[in-house]
Design a protein around this motif. Sequence first.
Motif, PDB file in Angstrom:
ATOM      1  N   ILE B  13      47.265  42.647  34.180  1.00  8.62           N
ATOM      2  CA  ILE B  13      46.300  41.733  33.530  1.00  8.62           C
ATOM      3  C   ILE B  13      46.647  41.169  32.133  1.00  8.62           C
ATOM      4  O   ILE B  13      46.180  40.007  31.968  1.00  8.62           O
ATOM      5  CB  ILE B  13      45.025  42.563  33.141  1.00  8.62           C
ATOM      6  CG1 ILE B  13      44.867  43.677  32.363  1.00  8.62           C
ATOM      7  CG2 ILE B  13      44.147  42.819  34.692  1.00  8.62           C
ATOM      8  CD1 ILE B  13      43.562  44.020  31.984  1.00  8.62           C
ATOM      9  N   LEU B  17      44.180  37.015  34.371  1.00  8.98           N
ATOM     10  CA  LEU B  17      43.399  37.200  35.626  1.00  8.98           C
ATOM     11  C   LEU B  17      43.687  35.977  36.483  1.00  8.98           C
ATOM     12  O   LEU B  17      43.702  34.727  36.031  1.00  8.98           O
ATOM     13  CB  LEU B  17      41.737  37.242  35.324  1.00  8.98           C
ATOM     14  CG  LEU B  17      41.286  38.445  34.482  1.00  8.98           C
ATOM     15  CD1 LEU B  17      39.873  38.414  34.370  1.00  8.98           C
ATOM     16  CD2 LEU B  17      41.741  39.800  35.109  1.00  8.98           C
ATOM     17  N   PRO B  18      43.544  36.195  37.885  1.00 11.31           N
ATOM     18  CA  PRO B  18      43.681  34.763  38.729  1.00 11.31           C
ATOM     19  C   PRO B  18      42.460  34.127  38.624  1.00 11.31           C
ATOM     20  O   PRO B  18      41.153  34.456  38.434  1.00 11.31           O
ATOM     21  CB  PRO B  18      43.825  35.440  40.093  1.00 11.31           C
ATOM     22  CG  PRO B  18      43.896  36.885  39.972  1.00 11.31           C
ATOM     23  CD  PRO B  18      43.670  37.646  38.490  1.00 11.31           C
ATOM     24  N   SER B  21      38.195  33.234  43.201  1.00  8.83           N
ATOM     25  CA  SER B  21      36.648  33.734  43.366  1.00  8.83           C
ATOM     26  C   SER B  21      36.531  35.174  43.057  1.00  8.83           C
ATOM     27  O   SER B  21      35.731  35.673  42.419  1.00  8.83           O
ATOM     28  CB  SER B  21      36.113  33.629  44.958  1.00  8.83           C
ATOM     29  OG  SER B  21      34.572  33.691  44.782  1.00  8.83           O
ATOM     30  N   ARG B  22      37.453  36.169  43.490  1.00  8.69           N
ATOM     31  CA  ARG B  22      37.419  37.530  43.396  1.00  8.69           C
ATOM     32  C   ARG B  22      38.533  38.017  42.459  1.00  8.69           C
ATOM     33  O   ARG B  22      39.577  38.718  43.155  1.00  8.69           O
ATOM     34  CB  ARG B  22      37.210  38.474  44.490  1.00  8.69           C
ATOM     35  CG  ARG B  22      36.058  37.749  45.410  1.00  8.69           C
ATOM     36  CD  ARG B  22      34.674  38.197  44.958  1.00  8.69           C
ATOM     37  NE  ARG B  22      34.631  39.689  45.104  1.00  8.69           N
ATOM     38  CZ  ARG B  22      33.514  40.305  46.180  1.00  8.69           C
ATOM     39  NH1 ARG B  22      33.329  39.324  47.197  1.00  8.69           N
ATOM     40  NH2 ARG B  22      33.416  41.058  46.140  1.00  8.69           N
ATOM     41  N   PRO B  23      38.582  37.580  41.234  1.00 10.05           N
ATOM     42  CA  PRO B  23      39.933  38.144  40.483  1.00 10.05           C
ATOM     43  C   PRO B  23      40.227  39.615  40.367  1.00 10.05           C
ATOM     44  O   PRO B  23      41.517  39.970  40.580  1.00 10.05           O
ATOM     45  CB  PRO B  23      39.897  37.451  39.227  1.00 10.05           C
ATOM     46  CG  PRO B  23      38.381  37.543  39.069  1.00 10.05           C
ATOM     47  CD  PRO B  23      37.600  37.030  40.418  1.00 10.05           C
ATOM     48  N   TYR B  24      39.131  40.388  40.354  1.00 14.33           N
ATOM     49  CA  TYR B  24      39.616  41.852  40.116  1.00 14.33           C
ATOM     50  C   TYR B  24      39.992  42.398  41.295  1.00 14.33           C
ATOM     51  O   TYR B  24      40.842  43.629  41.507  1.00 14.33           O
ATOM     52  CB  TYR B  24      38.137  42.402  39.693  1.00 14.33           C
ATOM     53  CG  TYR B  24      37.660  41.864  38.196  1.00 14.33           C
ATOM     54  CD1 TYR B  24      38.399  42.234  37.042  1.00 14.33           C
ATOM     55  CD2 TYR B  24      36.505  41.309  37.952  1.00 14.33           C
ATOM     56  CE1 TYR B  24      38.137  41.391  36.035  1.00 14.33           C
ATOM     57  CE2 TYR B  24      36.171  40.847  36.965  1.00 14.33           C
ATOM     58  CZ  TYR B  24      36.974  40.653  35.890  1.00 14.33           C
ATOM     59  OH  TYR B  24      36.457  40.351  34.631  1.00 14.33           O
ATOM     60  N   GLU B  35      38.473  46.853  43.959  1.00 15.68           N
ATOM     61  CA  GLU B  35      37.707  46.051  43.031  1.00 15.68           C
ATOM     62  C   GLU B  35      36.896  46.734  42.116  1.00 15.68           C
ATOM     63  O   GLU B  35      37.144  46.557  40.762  1.00 15.68           O
ATOM     64  CB  GLU B  35      36.646  45.048  43.821  1.00 15.68           C
ATOM     65  CG  GLU B  35      36.029  43.970  42.935  1.00 15.68           C
ATOM     66  CD  GLU B  35      35.480  43.121  43.736  1.00 15.68           C
ATOM     67  OE1 GLU B  35      34.397  43.460  44.325  1.00 15.68           O
ATOM     68  OE2 GLU B  35      35.664  41.795  43.690  1.00 15.68           O
ATOM     69  N   ILE B  39      37.399  47.101  37.778  1.00 17.37           N
ATOM     70  CA  ILE B  39      36.254  46.762  36.910  1.00 17.37           C
ATOM     71  C   ILE B  39      35.849  47.878  35.912  1.00 17.37           C
ATOM     72  O   ILE B  39      35.906  47.476  34.830  1.00 17.37           O
ATOM     73  CB  ILE B  39      34.825  46.203  37.523  1.00 17.37           C
ATOM     74  CG1 ILE B  39      35.380  44.774  38.323  1.00 17.37           C
ATOM     75  CG2 ILE B  39      33.805  45.964  36.716  1.00 17.37           C
ATOM     76  CD1 ILE B  39      34.260  44.206  39.183  1.00 17.37           C
TER      77      ILE B  39
END
Lengths: 151, 169
Positions: B13, B17-18, B21-24, B35, B39
């Motif tokens: 990280i 972060l990308p 839509s769902r970076p994690y 995910e 988090i």
Amino acid sequence: MLSQLQKKLLNDFQQDFPLSPAPYADIAKTLGVSEQEVLSALQELKQLDFISRIGPVFPPNSLGNSMLVAMSVPEEQLQTVAEIINQFQEVNHNYHRENRFNLWFVLIGNNQNHLHAVISEIESETGFPAMRLPMIANYFINLGFELDWND
Amino acid sequence: MIDQQDLQLLKTIQHGLPITSRPYAEIGKQIGLNETEVIERIALFMQTGLIKRLGVIVKHQRLGYTANAMVVFDIPDHRVSEVGESISKARFVNLCYQRPRQGKQWPYNLYCMIHGKSREKVCQQLQQLIKSRDLDPYDREILFSKQCFKQRGALYFTPSPSPLSVANG
């Protein structure tokens, strides 16, 4: 030109980035726009180099050690000396400043001994003495950078 | 304190972060965490202070903040932490550190950074700082930057030896 959305994204999300499965959708909801609009706006800011990343900021010296170093170098040799210094991977940034001490750089490394060794190497390769300025205390609480769009 | 997976996560990280839509979830995929685990671990890093803030990291120079001055003060030792804490509260001050004096050649012990849209603005803000904190009696120097030879985001988790020892450094 930056859009209103981009200005908001730059200003209001430097901290407390959502720790939720779809953070950009959550940001979009707060701002009353679509997730796709937020993603596109941020991707464009990244492409245009207005943001370096969306990510963590680490407190200084809790992970890794840092050292500020200053040197006094004749102006005509400054470029050459700076290039020698920049080759060391520990060197994080390096600035020419208006002062009798005109070269200021910061090293980051695993521990102070390692940093001192690198600085000694820099001294012998450049031929100039280095003033070593480790951090004693940090008073700064990093809440991000306040942007002023008015001027 | 932090395990190998934490370290993997921090290494990943730190580059950002990308912006998807769902970076994690995406980060997790790269390092074998789901995910929720990603988090929860990041939330813990923030709670324990390993991460100071998480968010957009702006390039102030690109945004017009081209004047950058390091200001150094010679503050009596018994006042340095009080002054340091007070200076840090000014919104235009970025970074404020105490560092050791270097004898007569460099008697300063308090350093702060001011970024502004112009030299004049930075000088104005410095004057404001000096006036509001009664710093006029103390020696100081203002060092504007002339040229940047190198600037990169701080990479704390490099492949160099024994990164775990860093946490205690």
